[in-house]
Every structure is written in C-alpha cells, then in structure tokens.
Design an enzyme around this catalytic site. Structure first.
Site, PDB file in Angstrom:
ATOM      1  N   HIS A  63       0.760  -1.246   0.030  1.00  0.00           N
ATOM      2  CA  HIS A  63       0.232  -0.186  -0.006  1.00  0.00           C
ATOM      3  C   HIS A  63       0.891   1.169   0.116  1.00  0.00           C
ATOM      4  O   HIS A  63       2.120   1.225   0.035  1.00  0.00           O
ATOM      5  CB  HIS A  63      -0.960   0.029   1.157  1.00  0.00           C
ATOM      6  CG  HIS A  63      -0.384  -0.171   2.550  1.00  0.00           C
ATOM      7  ND1 HIS A  63       0.618  -0.977   2.821  1.00  0.00           N
ATOM      8  CD2 HIS A  63      -0.402   1.261   3.437  1.00  0.00           C
ATOM      9  CE1 HIS A  63       0.908  -0.570   4.080  1.00  0.00           C
ATOM     10  NE2 HIS A  63       0.268   0.477   4.547  1.00  0.00           N
ATOM     11  N   HIS A  65       1.055   3.929   1.945  1.00  0.00           N
ATOM     12  CA  HIS A  65       1.649   4.671   3.059  1.00  0.00           C
ATOM     13  C   HIS A  65       3.186   4.794   3.171  1.00  0.00           C
ATOM     14  O   HIS A  65       3.739   4.134   2.787  1.00  0.00           O
ATOM     15  CB  HIS A  65       1.057   4.274   4.522  1.00  0.00           C
ATOM     16  CG  HIS A  65      -0.111   4.512   4.934  1.00  0.00           C
ATOM     17  ND1 HIS A  65      -1.122   3.403   5.593  1.00  0.00           N
ATOM     18  CD2 HIS A  65      -1.045   5.480   4.427  1.00  0.00           C
ATOM     19  CE1 HIS A  65      -2.104   4.028   5.810  1.00  0.00           C
ATOM     20  NE2 HIS A  65      -2.309   5.241   5.184  1.00  0.00           N
ATOM     21  N   ASP A  67       5.553   4.763   5.267  1.00  0.00           N
ATOM     22  CA  ASP A  67       6.443   3.728   5.924  1.00  0.00           C
ATOM     23  C   ASP A  67       6.687   2.607   5.088  1.00  0.00           C
ATOM     24  O   ASP A  67       7.326   1.625   5.328  1.00  0.00           O
ATOM     25  CB  ASP A  67       6.117   3.607   7.263  1.00  0.00           C
ATOM     26  CG  ASP A  67       4.761   3.015   7.229  1.00  0.00           C
ATOM     27  OD1 ASP A  67       4.044   3.462   6.737  1.00  0.00           O
ATOM     28  OD2 ASP A  67       4.485   2.163   8.189  1.00  0.00           O
ATOM     29  N   HIS A  68       5.985   2.445   3.522  1.00  0.00           N
ATOM     30  CA  HIS A  68       6.103   1.501   2.877  1.00  0.00           C
ATOM     31  C   HIS A  68       6.610   1.660   1.576  1.00  0.00           C
ATOM     32  O   HIS A  68       7.078   0.631   0.816  1.00  0.00           O
ATOM     33  CB  HIS A  68       4.577   0.473   2.702  1.00  0.00           C
ATOM     34  CG  HIS A  68       4.068   0.062   4.224  1.00  0.00           C
ATOM     35  ND1 HIS A  68       4.427  -1.414   4.356  1.00  0.00           N
ATOM     36  CD2 HIS A  68       3.827   0.740   4.991  1.00  0.00           C
ATOM     37  CE1 HIS A  68       3.859  -1.606   5.522  1.00  0.00           C
ATOM     38  NE2 HIS A  68       3.423  -0.471   6.072  1.00  0.00           N
ATOM     39  N   HIS A 140      -7.897  -1.982   5.122  1.00  0.00           N
ATOM     40  CA  HIS A 140      -6.937  -0.640   5.923  1.00  0.00           C
ATOM     41  C   HIS A 140      -7.630   0.523   5.582  1.00  0.00           C
ATOM     42  O   HIS A 140      -8.505   0.611   4.755  1.00  0.00           O
ATOM     43  CB  HIS A 140      -5.467  -1.097   5.390  1.00  0.00           C
ATOM     44  CG  HIS A 140      -4.552  -0.247   5.923  1.00  0.00           C
ATOM     45  ND1 HIS A 140      -4.485  -0.358   7.267  1.00  0.00           N
ATOM     46  CD2 HIS A 140      -3.500   0.638   5.698  1.00  0.00           C
ATOM     47  CE1 HIS A 140      -3.363   0.484   7.744  1.00  0.00           C
ATOM     48  NE2 HIS A 140      -2.886   0.858   6.721  1.00  0.00           N
ATOM     49  N   ASP A 211      -0.666  -3.720   5.835  1.00  0.00           N
ATOM     50  CA  ASP A 211      -1.325  -3.362   6.898  1.00  0.00           C
ATOM     51  C   ASP A 211      -2.673  -4.035   6.840  1.00  0.00           C
ATOM     52  O   ASP A 211      -3.369  -3.578   5.747  1.00  0.00           O
ATOM     53  CB  ASP A 211      -1.216  -1.843   7.228  1.00  0.00           C
ATOM     54  CG  ASP A 211       0.246  -1.649   7.406  1.00  0.00           C
ATOM     55  OD1 ASP A 211       1.088  -2.464   7.386  1.00  0.00           O
ATOM     56  OD2 ASP A 211       0.585  -0.271   7.625  1.00  0.00           O
ATOM     57  N   HIS A 269       5.825  -5.501  11.556  1.00  0.00           N
ATOM     58  CA  HIS A 269       5.194  -4.146  11.755  1.00  0.00           C
ATOM     59  C   HIS A 269       4.928  -3.969  13.069  1.00  0.00           C
ATOM     60  O   HIS A 269       3.655  -3.458  13.315  1.00  0.00           O
ATOM     61  CB  HIS A 269       3.906  -4.100  10.728  1.00  0.00           C
ATOM     62  CG  HIS A 269       3.569  -2.777  10.553  1.00  0.00           C
ATOM     63  ND1 HIS A 269       2.644  -2.005  11.274  1.00  0.00           N
ATOM     64  CD2 HIS A 269       3.900  -1.961   9.452  1.00  0.00           C
ATOM     65  CE1 HIS A 269       2.403  -0.911  10.659  1.00  0.00           C
ATOM     66  NE2 HIS A 269       3.191  -0.581   9.622  1.00  0.00           N
TER      67      HIS A 269
END
Length: 308
Positions: A63, A65, A67-68, A140, A211, A269
């Site tokens: 996805h 976001h 942090d990915h 999510h 996530d 995570h």
C-alpha cells in the site's frame, strides 16, 4: 527459499526497527530477490547485508503509506549505479505509477535498466513455470493488499544410480529425464521418466500481508501457507485501538494463521511503543492462539524448507 527482514517497524524509523521491507530470497530457484515494500532507508539496510540490488527482480508494494514506499525511488536509482541492468517490475496499488514517475522525473533520475510498473487489482498478478503470485484486498485505511506466492510442484530427484544400472550414461539425457521427457535411446529402448524420478517435490507457499484489520481475505491468502508474515502493530489488549487505526493485534494475527492452517506465523510491523523486553510478551500472546509463532527483527532470516 528464505525470508529476510530489512525493516520490521510501524509508522516511522526507530533505533531498533527500521520501517517495512521484506526480501524473499529465491537465489537457488531463479537467482533473484523479490522485495515486498521499501520503506525509508531500505537501501541503507541492504548495505548491511549480502543482498545485491542487481538481483532484485520484482518489487511488490502492499500500500502507499509512506513507511512502505519512501525508500523506493532511492533504491531504484541506486540500482543503476550498482551493476543493475536487468528489468525490474514493480507491482502496487493505483497511484504507484505516478509516485515513481514523479519522483524519478523531478530528480532527473535516469535508470540504466528497463522498469515496468503495474498497478494491481485482485487476482493473479504473475505466473510462470515456477511461481504464481496472487493479490487480494485487505482492510486498511487506504487500499492495501496481501500477496500469496505459490511455488509450483517440481519433478522429484533424479535416480541417477538406477539410470546407470539401466545402462544410461550421464549427459544431456539425464536433464531430459529430470524434466519429465520420455527419451528413446540409441538401442531403441524407451525410458519412462516416472520410473527414474523420486516423488514429486511439493511447492511451498509464502503469504506476506500489508497493513490490515482482521479480515477474511487474509485467511484466504494464508491458506495452508508454509509461512504467514502478518502485521501485529498492537498487543492483544489493544483490539479497539487496532480497529480504529486499521491494524491488527497479536491475537488476531495468530487467529488468521490458525484458521488458515499455516505451518508458521511471523509477526512484523511492530509499534515502537513496545521495547525489546516487550517483544517476547507479544510472541507469547500470539502463541496462546497459534503456538508456532515467531517475531521479525531487522536482519532476521527465516528459511522455508522443502515440503515433504
């Protein structure tokens, strides 16, 4: 086949855990590495390992976001300077193509290798003679996907001694028999490969989820998996908080593994609210539901053995 964790934290980098990135090492199978997510400083993490960026063949983004994905443009760029010439294919949700294009074009980054970006939907994303990769939507705050990697069954071990006893000499003919081909010898005899191969080797199944809240698609993706990599951002007693923030608890991850009939669960995570002393407690919580549970740490490697 090995899973190597480059980053295992949630949200933002921490001293003990960088943000998410997971390498599936397929060096014996296809001389390649598949990467799942590329959080900030993924290429820095790789510098501390034996992984070679030029070996990266595919990158699967769960996805969008930060942090990915924040480490993705830098990794793609640096690969050009590290001997990477072979094609890389990036799979990810709608928007990943714009993100990569804008990042590379504004920084005037030129790649020396072909780059293909595929925006995904649910279903089979990739299939060849070795592997199938399937994606399903998870639950999510933004579109997030899980990936199911299925290794196809392989022919059994070549019974070389039995072939020699039958008067078949080593050479290219051995390869044909190993590949399941019926071979006619110079003396007119026909060799049935099934009589000179051991039992078929069952392919392995790896499930890596983005996530997500607890959901049925996670269970479907993890069915009979040799290993399930599942986020566990929160402890078991934080179920409401996990739901509010579209994440999972240790118990929920373990319940997915149990219902799916997985062989092994690895939690990742992990929120920075949990220090090193609390990690064991997170594992113990999950083990209450699914005993064969481990927890990921940066630079941890897990081997996925052949199936019997």
């Amino acid at each position: 086949m090995d899973i190597f964790f480059l980053g295992t934290g949630a949200g933002m980098p921490a001293k003990l855990r960088n943000v998410t990135s997971i390498a599936l090492k397929l060096l014996e199978e296809r001389g390649a590495v598949w990467l799942f997510d590329a959080g900030e400083a993924t290429q820095h993490q790789i510098l501390h390992t034996s992984l070679k960026p030029r070996r990266i063949e595919k990158i699967f983004i769960t996805h969008l976001h930060g942090d990915h994905i924040y480490g993705l443009p830098g990794l793609l760029s640096s690969r050009s300077f590290q001997g990477g010439e072979s094609e890389v294919t990036v799979y990810g949700p709608k928007g990943i193509k714009d993100y990569i294009h804008v990042s590379l074009s504004l920084s005037q980054t030129y790649l020396k290798y072909p780059l293909t970006v595929i925006e995904i939907d649910e279903g089979i994303l990739f299939e060849d003679e070795q592997f199938t990769v399937e994606a399903l939507r998870l639950d999510h705050g933004i579109p997030s996907y899980g990936y199911r990697i299925v290794e196809k069954n392989r022919p059994g071990t070549l019974l070389a001694d039995k072939l020699k006893e039958a008067g078949v000499l080593p050479g290219p003919i051995f390869r044909k028999i190993k590949n399941g081909e019926t071979v006619t010898l110079e003396d007119g005899r026909t060799i049935d490969p099934s009589k000179f191969l051991g039992p078929e080797q069952k392919g392995r199944i790896v499930t890596i989820l983005g996530d997500t809240r607890y959901c049925e698609n996670a269970i479907s993706l993890a069915e009979n998996a040799d290993i399930l990599v599942h986020e566990a951002t929160f402890s078991a007693d934080e179920e409401k908080l996990a739901h509010d923030y579209f994440h999972s608890t240790t118990h929920q991850a373990a319940d997915v593994a149990k219902r799916a009939g997985c062989k092994q669960l690895c939690l990742t995570h992990i929120s920075s609210r949990y220090d090193r002393n609390a990690w064991r407690e997170l594992v113990d919580e999950a083990k209450e539901v699914f005993p064969n549970t481990d927890i990921a740490e940066d630079f941890k490697e897990i081997n996925i053995p052949l199936r019997n």
